[in-house]
Scaffold this motif. Structure first.
Motif, short mmCIF file in Angstrom:
data_model
loop_
_atom_site.label_atom_id
_atom_site.label_comp_id
_atom_site.label_asym_id
_atom_site.label_seq_id
_atom_site.Cartn_x
_atom_site.Cartn_y
_atom_site.Cartn_z
N ASP A 170 42.55 -37.37 -17.70
CA ASP A 170 42.09 -37.44 -19.09
C ASP A 170 40.58 -37.26 -19.18
OD1 ASP A 170 44.73 -38.25 -19.94
OD2 ASP A 170 44.26 -40.18 -18.99
N MET A 171 39.91 -37.80 -18.17
CA MET A 171 38.44 -37.78 -18.17
C MET A 171 37.97 -37.31 -16.80
SD MET A 171 35.85 -40.94 -18.87
CE MET A 171 34.23 -40.56 -19.55
N PHE A 172 36.87 -36.57 -16.80
CA PHE A 172 36.41 -36.00 -15.53
C PHE A 172 34.93 -36.32 -15.36
CE2 PHE A 172 35.71 -32.13 -12.78
CZ PHE A 172 36.59 -32.51 -11.78
N LEU A 173 34.60 -36.97 -14.25
CA LEU A 173 33.20 -37.35 -14.01
C LEU A 173 32.67 -36.66 -12.76
CD1 LEU A 173 33.46 -41.21 -14.66
CD2 LEU A 173 32.54 -39.46 -16.22
N LEU A 174 31.50 -36.09 -12.90
CA LEU A 174 30.84 -35.43 -11.77
C LEU A 174 29.76 -36.35 -11.20
CD1 LEU A 174 30.11 -32.86 -10.07
CD2 LEU A 174 28.60 -32.21 -11.95
N LEU A 175 29.86 -36.63 -9.91
CA LEU A 175 28.84 -37.44 -9.25
C LEU A 175 27.89 -36.52 -8.49
CD1 LEU A 175 30.61 -39.77 -10.06
CD2 LEU A 175 30.39 -40.72 -7.77
N THR A 176 26.61 -36.81 -8.64
CA THR A 176 25.64 -35.94 -7.98
C THR A 176 24.46 -36.77 -7.47
OG1 THR A 176 24.26 -33.98 -8.28
CG2 THR A 176 24.54 -35.37 -10.20
N ILE A 177 23.80 -36.25 -6.47
CA ILE A 177 22.63 -36.97 -5.94
C ILE A 177 21.36 -36.21 -6.31
CG2 ILE A 177 23.49 -38.31 -3.98
CD1 ILE A 177 23.23 -35.80 -2.29
N THR A 178 20.25 -36.89 -6.25
CA THR A 178 18.98 -36.22 -6.49
C THR A 178 18.59 -35.47 -5.23
OG1 THR A 178 17.85 -38.19 -5.73
CG2 THR A 178 18.12 -37.94 -8.09
N THR A 201 23.91 -40.59 -8.63
CA THR A 201 24.17 -41.78 -7.80
C THR A 201 22.93 -42.19 -6.99
OG1 THR A 201 24.95 -40.34 -6.05
CG2 THR A 201 26.63 -41.25 -7.52
N LYS A 202 23.06 -43.31 -6.34
CA LYS A 202 22.05 -43.85 -5.42
C LYS A 202 20.70 -44.06 -6.10
CE LYS A 202 24.51 -41.34 -1.83
NZ LYS A 202 24.52 -40.69 -0.54
N ALA A 203 20.74 -44.48 -7.36
CA ALA A 203 19.51 -44.73 -8.11
C ALA A 203 18.98 -46.11 -7.77
CB ALA A 203 19.79 -44.60 -9.61
N ASP A 204 18.51 -46.24 -6.54
CA ASP A 204 17.92 -47.52 -6.13
C ASP A 204 16.75 -47.26 -5.20
OD1 ASP A 204 19.33 -46.94 -3.63
OD2 ASP A 204 21.12 -47.73 -4.61
N GLY A 205 15.95 -48.29 -4.96
CA GLY A 205 14.79 -48.19 -4.07
C GLY A 205 13.88 -47.04 -4.47
N GLU A 206 13.45 -46.33 -3.47
CA GLU A 206 12.50 -45.23 -3.71
C GLU A 206 13.10 -44.09 -4.51
OE1 GLU A 206 11.15 -43.95 0.08
OE2 GLU A 206 9.68 -45.57 0.28
N ASN A 207 14.39 -44.03 -4.49
CA ASN A 207 15.09 -42.92 -5.12
C ASN A 207 15.29 -43.10 -6.62
OD1 ASN A 207 16.33 -40.39 -4.65
ND2 ASN A 207 18.35 -41.35 -4.82
N ARG A 208 15.02 -44.31 -7.10
CA ARG A 208 15.39 -44.65 -8.48
C ARG A 208 14.69 -43.74 -9.51
NH1 ARG A 208 13.98 -48.30 -12.39
NH2 ARG A 208 15.74 -49.13 -13.62
N LYS A 209 13.40 -43.58 -9.32
CA LYS A 209 12.60 -42.79 -10.27
C LYS A 209 13.10 -41.35 -10.35
CE LYS A 209 7.88 -44.11 -11.27
NZ LYS A 209 6.54 -44.22 -10.68
#
Ligand code: GDP
Length: 328
Positions: A170-178, A201-209
């Motif tokens: 019914d719903m489709f979600l795409l996960l992606t990294i920076t 994804t992985k929006a934490d630590g140094e990667n959050r911004k």
């Protein structure tokens, strides 16, 4: 699987009552490549059909390493703790081709698997009788009959695969990294167009911004695509499956989407379309199989290929000839 332990009727009853053991056994029947099991699986499905249809089916895609399993584990656990029943099914296209598995070889979702309200099933292997996609679709139905309200269908993003999965959820979600800032150049527009939401994804630590920056870029991009679901505006989010930041917001978004489908009468319309797609693609697949397994076709095909490739017979003529052999 010991087949004589119980009747199919008993099995159906136990699945409806929520026995995870019997649900797993039922799916094993569905996934079996033995003709006898296939028929039993179909019998089981027929008994359970009246109890299917009440769930939201959510496809989760992304390249290997995008954080799919960690995300499903986090969101799934959150939902189980809210009292919801969550099933996770996986489709691994590599198992179709190589019989290997990208998804199957990891210790997966350890925390979620301890939740009594969760059911996790690794991807089926390929084989005859309709292949991986048929098996997943039927497993979804069994999970629904067992009362699972949220069904995640996880798949590795390799192009063609997402298109198949899109037709069963019914719903489709795409996960992606920076990445290095050029993420959007690398994405396949066609895949983003299938998505009802994008999760960085992985929006934490140094990667959050950087993740937030990527999310904003996606939001810009999403404004210009034609949404897959009528009257819906896909949105991008950031999320950390480590800290849990973003999980609640994403669940609210999923619920909002579900309401959108219900309110606009799109839910049943989409499900009907899913069934129609399934029917038509199954017919195509079966015809293709039966065509290439046809004795006379098998015998004559090499020489016809030869005639066509040598320029002696036009393609269309060859096709007509083969079809008349097949219809005989
Ligand atoms: P999949 O192949 O898409 O299922 O990806 P996984 O869920 O296995 O994750 C790939 C790697 O990224 C693993 O080492 C995870 O521990 C890590 N990972 C997943 N989610 C997060 C996250 O939110 N934050 C951080 N820092 N690492 C993560």
């Amino acid at each position: 699987l010991r087949r004589d332990d119980f009747s199919i009727e008993q099995m159906a009853e136990l699945i409806r009552k929520g026995s995870r053991v019997h649900l797993a056994k039922g799916i094993t029947l569905i996934e079996s490549n033995r003709l006898e099991d296939f028929h039993k699986g179909q019998e089981l499905l027929k008994l359970l059909m009246p109890y299917t249809g009440r769930s939201i089916r959510i496809g989760i895609t992304g390249v290997p390493g995008a954080g799919k399993s960690t995300f499903i584990e986090k969101l799934g656990t959150y939902l189980c703790q809210m009292g919801k029943k969550v099933a996770v099914l996986a489709i691994d296209p590599s198992s179709t081709v190589t019989h290997g598995s990208i998804l199957g070889d990891k210790t997966r979702m350890e925390q979620l698997s301890k939740e009594p309200n969760a059911f996790i099933r690794p991807s089926p292997s390929a084989g005859t009788l309709g292949g991986v996609h048929r098996k997943t679709r039927e497993s979804i139905l069994l999970c629904e009959a067992a009362g699972y309200e949220i069904i995640f269908v996880e798949t590795v993003g390799v192009g063609q695969n997402e298109v198949h999965v899109r037709t069963m959820v019914d719903m489709f979600l795409l996960l992606t990294i920076t990445g290095a800032g050029d993420e959007l150049q690398g994405i396949k527009k066609g895949i983003v167009e299938l998505a009802d939401g994008v999760i960085v994804t992985k929006a934490d630590g140094e990667n959050r911004k950087l993740a937030i920056k990527t999310k904003n870029e996606y939001n810009q991009f999403l404004k210009f695509i034609r949404p897959n679901t009528d009257l819906w505006e896909p949105k991008a989010f950031t999320c950390s499956s480590l800290t849990g930041e973003g999980i609640e917001e994403i669940w609210a978004f999923i619920e909002q989407f579900n309401h959108h489908l219900q309110e606009n009468h799109l839910f049943h319309e989409q499900r009907k379309k899913q069934l129609k797609d399934w029917l038509l693609s199954s017919i195509t697949e079966r015809l293709r199989q039966s065509f290439f397994e046809h004795e006379e076709i098998k015998e004559k095909l090499p020489s016809i290929i030869e005639q066509v490739t040598e320029g002696e017979v036009p393609v269309s003529t060859a096709v007509e000839k083969m079809l008349s052999l097949y219809r005989k």
